[in-house]
Design a protein around this motif. Structure first.
Motif, PDB file in Angstrom:
ATOM      1  N   GLN A  27       0.824  -1.209   0.000  1.00 27.62           N
ATOM      2  CA  GLN A  27       0.000   0.000   0.000  1.00 27.62           C
ATOM      3  C   GLN A  27       0.859   1.260   0.000  1.00 27.62           C
ATOM      4  N   SER A  45       1.495   2.357  -3.384  1.00 26.94           N
ATOM      5  CA  SER A  45       0.333   2.438  -4.252  1.00 26.94           C
ATOM      6  C   SER A  45       0.152   3.850  -4.800  1.00 26.94           C
ATOM      7  N   GLN A  69      -6.390  -4.790   5.509  1.00 28.04           N
ATOM      8  CA  GLN A  69      -7.540  -4.509   4.653  1.00 28.04           C
ATOM      9  C   GLN A  69      -8.786  -4.283   5.501  1.00 28.04           C
ATOM     10  N   GLU A  86      -8.785  -7.365  -4.072  1.00 28.85           N
ATOM     11  CA  GLU A  86      -8.072  -6.475  -3.148  1.00 28.85           C
ATOM     12  C   GLU A  86      -7.556  -5.263  -3.908  1.00 28.85           C
ATOM     13  N   GLU A 125      -6.617  -1.331  -4.935  1.00 26.59           N
ATOM     14  CA  GLU A 125      -6.034  -0.174  -4.258  1.00 26.59           C
ATOM     15  C   GLU A 125      -6.786   1.048  -4.754  1.00 26.59           C
ATOM     16  N   ARG A 157      -5.400  -0.106   0.334  1.00 22.46           N
ATOM     17  CA  ARG A 157      -5.592  -1.460  -0.133  1.00 22.46           C
ATOM     18  C   ARG A 157      -6.805  -2.014   0.609  1.00 22.46           C
TER      19      ARG A 157
END
Ligand code: AMP
Ligand code: MG
Length: 718
Positions: free
Chosen positions: A107, A110, A220, A324, A326, A331
């Motif tokens: 993440q 990301s 998450q 999953e 982003e 995330r």
């Protein structure tokens, strides 16, 4: 007979709020109005009145007839991006207090460009939704099997509830380790918080991860829970405003919104974070619906709007579901239809870098308010739309059907002084270059979307929509061997259209811990079947409860069971829909595993099959849906290639490829099936504009879809 309207769908984008209405025969009409972020119900009403006017319908009569109304907005995404949500606290398992600041490795990167990924020094953490000082840990531990080796330390919990509540917060999230396997400790913590609130005369909303997203993986789960706490309230307020304004006009049902995995949900849905990217999802659903009508398995769907440029793929008749994704640098364990988005809309601001003297597009844009310079509403920084306007692409008297008159001299002057003079070009030449650069960026991004997934551009039909989609369609597909290039008279409200092509549905998921050997005996299969039945029944009960509370007819609900299957020891799973009635027998287990291996060998290779490892199911889902009325596209009779005289609006000079050229101007709505319009031409609609370059022709098919044939390639071949 008077017209009976059935469905109303709305997509409130960053710039425009689009309406799509369907009547009992499947006929439709679109409407458009600027988005009003301060109170979205204003844009909602404006936009629906714009559509109703075209059908000559009375507002009260229409609103009282709607069976379904969908509203997809962008408040939640904007709340996250601008960090303007609620002040919330987080209570978690002791030792995990730094979870939000540490973030999951993936993440952290990301949303970073390639250059930034290479240079770790340029990299900063996501700013957490809950500042560290509002996070507290309590002693407790639930293990992955749902056992509680360490009970909640209640004295600890009480003290911490008190500390957090004394911080002047607006909401509390609770996320304990492995609470998806057993929510007892989280629930007890919530009770203690309620007692502490009562003692202080407070009443804050509580968000439990075991209710919001009971799935494995705490990063998450905590993301979903904190997003719900942080950003859902402002959205809910907007959605209720929208519903109230509809009810005040006679609407008798409840408002629905679009889930990121497709499907409609009531705005009272307790997990609103599932609607995080609702608008563009509508577009993908619409493209999927049309792909089926056209019987074309591979589609590249591109949505060019005022703010963003979104694109996604349909391959072999299905879009990818990303389990999953982003989103906004978070995330999430939130299944969503896969699509890419770049800040590449027509409203992007333009400037010249003072050091390199290069033209810079964005990343910010002018939105609907104040809008581009040519809107004359106070903004003096030029945008791409200003380039399109001064170079003749846009009709200055037809923007939103003439509701916005474009001030070309103002746009020309700002482009001249702020851009053209600095780079030493004629103003129209500079605008031409900017438009080319913009198209090139969009083209590179879309082509990559197909190629990184191992596809071949030649297998895909490209569909262009959004207000500016038809404007860029020729440019984005230039020199690419697409199988077909198509757009629609309702392109400007395509995502709203897409919202009417999906069913009213909810999707429920649960983590599980099932595994089974490949040569399992009947008893093992029976045990697994019983476990699955138990989970699916639980989910079905949950679905019942929510459909009843939303006033839906239970008799109309259809259920689809889904298991996420993987080979033993694997890290990733395949979503396997169970495609017949579930009886909970060993034969059902055999069938489920066969379906899994079927899908698995389609996605990978036959040789990848590995039953020896056994199978594991760590998640199951239930999709409960009620069918809705969809728009229809009957095949109309061909009227010959020559457009009706009324469709020809005249000629206009357009600056293309370095010179002014005369283009034929047509009214898109007056074109008939079978009509062919050679380029150079501009097809105008009140809310969108199709550019047909000299190397192409526009061909209207029997459903009034508009194809941009490439004459150099001898299209259409049939
Ligand atoms: P969207 O955000 O999807 O509503 O797209 C808005 C964009 O559509 C605007 O920024 C314009 O560049 C483009 N557009 C093209 N023709 C028109 C039109 N006739 N009226 C409004 N917008 C238009
Ligand atoms: Mg849009």
């Amino acid at each position: 007979m008077t017209r009976e309207v059935l469905a109303l769908a709305m997509d409130a984008g960053g710039t425009m709020t689009d309406t799509f209405m369907v009547d009992r025969d499947g006929s439709f009409v679109i409407g458009k109005a600027p988005t009003t972020p301060w109170d979205e119900s204003e844009g909602f009403i404006e936009s629906s009145l714009d559509a109703l006017a075209q059908w000559d319908l009375d507002e009260r009569a229409a609103f009282s007839q709607f069976e379904v109304a969908v509203y997809a907005g962008t408040t939640m995404l904007n709340t996250l991006l601008t960090r303007t949500g609620r002040r919330i606290g987080l209570i978690t398992t002791r030792g995990f207090e730094d979870m939000l600041v540490m973030e999951q490795g993936r993440q952290v990167w990301s949303g970073y460009s390639y250059a930034d990924r290479l240079h770790a020094a340029t990299h900063v953490h996501n700013s957490p939704l809950v500042p560290r000082r509002h996070v507290r840990g309590v002693s407790e531990r639930t293990d992955m099997f749902g056992k509680i080796p360490i009970p909640l330390y209640e004295h600890d919990a009480r003290r911490i509830a008190g500390e957090v509540l004394d911080q002047d917060l607006q909401g509390l999230a609770i996320c304990f380790l492995h609470s998806y396997a057993n929510p007892a400790n989280e629930r007890r913590m919530a009770e203690i918080c309620r007692e502490a609130m009562a003692a202080r005369g407070l009443d804050l909303p509580l968000y439990l991860s075991s209710q919001i997203r009971p799935v494995i993986r705490e990063n998450q789960r905590v993301n979903a829970t904190t997003i719900e706490a942080y950003a859902a309230d402002p959205v809910r307020r907007q959605l209720h405003n929208v519903e109230n304004s509809a009810v005040a006009r006679g609407f008798r049902k409840q408002m629905t919104t679009m889930l990121s995995y497709g499907g409609l949900a009531n705005i009272r849905h307790p997990r609103l974070h599932e609607t995080l990217i609702s608008g563009p999802i509508g577009g993908m659903l619409g493209a999927h619906y049309i792909a089926r009508i056209l019987d074309t398995p591979n589609v590249l769907a591109v949505d060019m709007g005022g703010t963003s440029y979104d694109f996604g793929l349909i391959t072999n008749g299905t879009f990818n579901l990303n389990n999953e994704p982003e989103i906004a640098r978070f995330r999430l364990a939130l299944p969503s239809i896969e699509l890419d988005s770049i800040r590449g809309g027509a409203g992007l601001y333009l400037s010249v870098d003072p050091i390199t003297n290069r033209i810079i597009m964005g990343p910010e844009g002018a939105g609907a308010n104040p809008g581009p310079v040519c809107f004359d509403r106070g903004n003096r920084q030029p945008t791409i739309t200003d380039c399109l306007a001064i170079n003749g692409y846009l009709n200055k008297d037809n923007f939103l059907g003439g509701k916005v008159k474009l001030n070309l001299p103002a746009a020309r002057q700002e482009l001249e002084t702020q851009i053209a003079a600095k780079v030493g070009l004629d103003v129209h030449e500079a605008a031409d270059g900017i438009i080319k650069l913009w198209l090139q960026t969009a083209m590179d991004a879309t082509r990559r979307a197909i190629q990184v997934r191992g596809g071949d551009v030649a297998d895909y039909v490209i569909m262009g929509y959004g207000g500016a989609g038809p404007l860029v369609l020729a440019g984005v597909s230039e020199g690419q061997p697409f199988k077909g290039v198509v757009t629609f008279p309702f392109a400007a409200a395509f995502s709203a259209f897409g919202c009417t092509t999906t069913d009213y549905s909810h999707r429920y998921t649960r983590s599980s811990l099932f595994s089974i050997a490949s040569a399992a005996d009947t008893a093992a299969k029976e045990a697994l079947a019983a476990g699955l039945t138990r989970l699916w029944n639980e989910l079905e009960a949950e679905a019942h409860e929510s459909f009843v509370s939303e006033g839906m007819d239970l008799a109309k609900v259809e259920y689809r069971r889904v298991a996420f299957v993987r080979y033993g020891g694997q890290l990733d799973e395949v979503e396997v829909p169970f495609d017949r009635a579930w009886q909970g027998t060993p034969a059902d287990i055999d069938h489920l595993l066969e379906r899994f291996e079927d899908l698995y060998t389609k996605m990978f290779a036959k040789a990848a099959k590995y039953p020896k490892a056994g199978y594991a199911i760590f998640q199951v889902a239930l999709v409960a849906s009620i069918e809705t009325r969809k728009p229809e596209f009957p095949l109309l009779a061909e009227q010959g290639p020559t457009p009706p005289a009324a469709a020809k609006k005249g000629q206009r000079e357009v600056y293309l490829d370095g010179r002014w050229q005369s283009a034929g101007i047509y009214d898109m709505e007056l074109l008939e099936p079978g009509n062919v319009i050679p380029g150079l031409a501009v097809l105008e609609h009140p809310a969108t504009t199709l550019l047909v370059p000299g190397t192409r022709q526009a061909r209207v098919d029997r459903r009034k879809f508009i194809w941009l044939d490439n004459l150099q390639r001898g299209e259409p071949s049939t």
